[in-house]
Design an enzyme around this catalytic site. Structure first.
Site, PDB file in Angstrom:
ATOM      1  CB  SER A 167      38.772  38.383  45.043  1.00  0.00           C
ATOM      2  OG  SER A 167      38.742  38.103  46.425  1.00  0.00           O
TER       3      SER A 167
ATOM      4  CE1 TYR B  13      39.605  32.768  44.423  1.00  0.00           C
ATOM      5  CE2 TYR B  13      39.877  34.077  46.411  1.00  0.00           C
ATOM      6  CZ  TYR B  13      39.172  33.776  45.256  1.00  0.00           C
ATOM      7  OH  TYR B  13      38.042  34.492  44.924  1.00  0.00           O
TER       8      TYR B  13
HETATM    9  P1  NDP Z   1      29.867  30.222  43.094  1.00  0.00           P
HETATM   10  O1  NDP Z   1      30.611  28.992  43.458  1.00  0.00           O
HETATM   11  O2  NDP Z   1      28.487  30.400  43.610  1.00  0.00           O
HETATM   12  O3  NDP Z   1      29.847  30.399  41.512  1.00  0.00           O
HETATM   13  C1  NDP Z   1      30.936  30.079  40.707  1.00  0.00           C
HETATM   14  C2  NDP Z   1      30.477  30.017  39.268  1.00  0.00           C
HETATM   15  O4  NDP Z   1      31.618  29.754  38.432  1.00  0.00           O
HETATM   16  C3  NDP Z   1      29.476  28.907  39.025  1.00  0.00           C
HETATM   17  O5  NDP Z   1      28.429  29.393  38.218  1.00  0.00           O
HETATM   18  C4  NDP Z   1      30.278  27.857  38.276  1.00  0.00           C
HETATM   19  O6  NDP Z   1      29.442  27.199  37.342  1.00  0.00           O
HETATM   20  C5  NDP Z   1      31.302  28.708  37.536  1.00  0.00           C
HETATM   21  N1  NDP Z   1      32.499  27.936  37.220  1.00  0.00           N
HETATM   22  C6  NDP Z   1      33.399  27.447  38.095  1.00  0.00           C
HETATM   23  N2  NDP Z   1      34.330  26.728  37.448  1.00  0.00           N
HETATM   24  C7  NDP Z   1      34.019  26.776  36.131  1.00  0.00           C
HETATM   25  C8  NDP Z   1      34.594  26.225  34.954  1.00  0.00           C
HETATM   26  N3  NDP Z   1      35.688  25.461  35.008  1.00  0.00           N
HETATM   27  N4  NDP Z   1      34.018  26.489  33.760  1.00  0.00           N
HETATM   28  C9  NDP Z   1      32.897  27.239  33.699  1.00  0.00           C
HETATM   29  N5  NDP Z   1      32.301  27.797  34.774  1.00  0.00           N
HETATM   30  C10 NDP Z   1      32.860  27.559  35.976  1.00  0.00           C
HETATM   31  O7  NDP Z   1      30.799  31.430  43.587  1.00  0.00           O
HETATM   32  P2  NDP Z   1      30.662  33.033  43.500  1.00  0.00           P
HETATM   33  O8  NDP Z   1      29.427  33.438  42.829  1.00  0.00           O
HETATM   34  O9  NDP Z   1      30.926  33.539  44.846  1.00  0.00           O
HETATM   35  O10 NDP Z   1      31.941  33.350  42.604  1.00  0.00           O
HETATM   36  C11 NDP Z   1      31.887  34.096  41.405  1.00  0.00           C
HETATM   37  C12 NDP Z   1      33.186  34.880  41.269  1.00  0.00           C
HETATM   38  O11 NDP Z   1      33.290  35.809  42.351  1.00  0.00           O
HETATM   39  C13 NDP Z   1      34.450  34.029  41.306  1.00  0.00           C
HETATM   40  O12 NDP Z   1      35.359  34.522  40.354  1.00  0.00           O
HETATM   41  C14 NDP Z   1      34.975  34.264  42.725  1.00  0.00           C
HETATM   42  O13 NDP Z   1      36.370  34.097  42.804  1.00  0.00           O
HETATM   43  C15 NDP Z   1      34.576  35.702  42.927  1.00  0.00           C
HETATM   44  N6  NDP Z   1      34.513  36.147  44.312  1.00  0.00           N
HETATM   45  C16 NDP Z   1      33.709  35.510  45.224  1.00  0.00           C
HETATM   46  C17 NDP Z   1      33.672  35.958  46.521  1.00  0.00           C
HETATM   47  C18 NDP Z   1      32.889  35.267  47.589  1.00  0.00           C
HETATM   48  O14 NDP Z   1      33.154  35.517  48.799  1.00  0.00           O
HETATM   49  N7  NDP Z   1      31.899  34.457  47.266  1.00  0.00           N
HETATM   50  C19 NDP Z   1      34.440  37.133  46.936  1.00  0.00           C
HETATM   51  C20 NDP Z   1      35.259  37.713  45.899  1.00  0.00           C
HETATM   52  C21 NDP Z   1      35.266  37.240  44.643  1.00  0.00           C
HETATM   53  P3  NDP Z   1      29.457  25.631  37.007  1.00  0.00           P
HETATM   54  O15 NDP Z   1      29.901  24.915  38.244  1.00  0.00           O
HETATM   55  O16 NDP Z   1      28.039  25.332  36.615  1.00  0.00           O
HETATM   56  O17 NDP Z   1      30.394  25.523  35.872  1.00  0.00           O
HETATM   57  C1  8X3 Z   2      36.717  35.564  47.991  1.00  0.00           C
HETATM   58  C2  8X3 Z   2      37.028  36.402  49.175  1.00  0.00           C
HETATM   59  O1  8X3 Z   2      38.288  36.407  51.390  1.00  0.00           O
HETATM   60  O2  8X3 Z   2      36.960  34.434  50.871  1.00  0.00           O
HETATM   61  O3  8X3 Z   2      37.396  36.031  46.869  1.00  0.00           O
HETATM   62  O4  8X3 Z   2      39.022  34.856  49.708  1.00  0.00           O
HETATM   63  S1  8X3 Z   2      37.864  35.453  50.316  1.00  0.00           S
END
Ligand code: NDP
Ligand code: 8X3
Length: 250
Positions: A138, A151
């Protein structure tokens, strides 16, 4: 040759979009997540395009993670591409008010869960001297923003682990990539704010990245020639300059 990819967090957001992107390219898929109904729905949709297997486990559970990956049928055991994507933010509080359960959750999923999944998969990659690991970090892994504390720490850890993997796996020809998005409109904020309506305002007034934008970049990274490894990418929406500077029209 057909490749096999395992994607964690494939039930929504970036992971789900990556599953669709890879399916279009005929990559065989192992889709992971806790929400089994969603896994089944996505599997049914993508089976029209490629071969799909699902694994339903919580990456916080060490034994369940290893058992799930051990349970893979022979045809799926040699994973070429690992997308360590599962993760979330939980809460947005100054350190003095932070919820210890949120801290545990973020460290357990974003850091320890990523390590468990990697530990279960890397040995067959080192044995075959082949593989590509993509860790979804991220912008929060590159800089710390107010109230982001734990985080941001978890994503700084993802970046350190990525660099460590790249060093240790270098003798085996395994590619290791960090893709670090800024703000992507997914379920991320709903999880962070636990259903509080404030989640709806996070992406208002500007065009955030879509999950598909990151999925396309992930596919670009995995489709480079054998001698090219994209080591580390930082991707913002155009309206965002860093974690605290976003051009919004409200
Ligand atoms: P979502 O919440 O849409 O997706 C998160 C995914 O992670 C879901 O599929 C969820 O599946 C899975 N997950 C969460 N906890 C668990 C667990 N304990 N075991 C197994 N699976 C898990 O978020 P994003 O798609 O945005 O996030 C994906 C990645 O991208 C993360 O690592 C996030 O930190 C990163 N990210 C996101 C950003 C944003 O602004 N959205 C920016 C930068 C990075 P389920 O609940 O079915 O288990
Ligand atoms: C997610 C980006 O800026 O919302 O990793 O923390 S931010």
């Amino acid at each position: 040759m057909t490749k096999i990819a395992l994607i964690t967090g494939a039930t929504s957001g970036i992971g789900e979009a990556t599953a669709y992107e890879f399916a279009k390219q005929g990559i065989h898929l192992i889709l992971c997540g806790r929400r089994v109904e969603r896994l089944n729905t996505i599997k049914a949709a993508l089976e029209k395009l490629t071969v799909v297997h699902t694994l339903n486990f919580d990456i916080r559970k060490k034994n369940k993670t290893f058992k799930a990956i051990e349970s893979l049928p022979e045809a799926f055991k040699n994973i070429d591409i690992l997308i360590n994507n599962a993760g979330n933010a939980h809460g947005l509080d100054p350190i003095q008010d932070g919820d210890i359960d949120d801290w545990d959750t973020m460290i357990d999923i974003n850091v320890k869960g990523l390590l468990y999944v990697s530990k279960a998969i890397i040995p067959q990659m080192t044995e075959r001297h082949s593989g590509h690991i993509i860790n979804i970090g991220s912008s929060a892994g590159k800089e710390v923003y107010p109230k982001g504390n734990v985080y941001c720490a978890s994503k700084h850890a993802v970046l350190a682990i990525t660099e460590g993997m790249r060093l240790d796996l270098n003798p085996y020809g395994i590619k290791v990539t960090a893709i670090n998005p800024g703000m992507v409109e997914t379920e991320f904020s709903k999880v962070r704010f636990k259903g509080d309506p404030v989640a709806d305002s996070v992406y208002k007034g500007f065009k955030a990245l879509e999950a598909k934008d990151i999925a396309e970049i992930i596919y670009f990274a995995v489709s480079r020639p054998a001698h090219v490894n994209i080591a580390d990418l930082l991707v913002f929406p155009t309206a965002q300059a860093n974690s605290t500077t976003v051009q919004k029209e409200l």
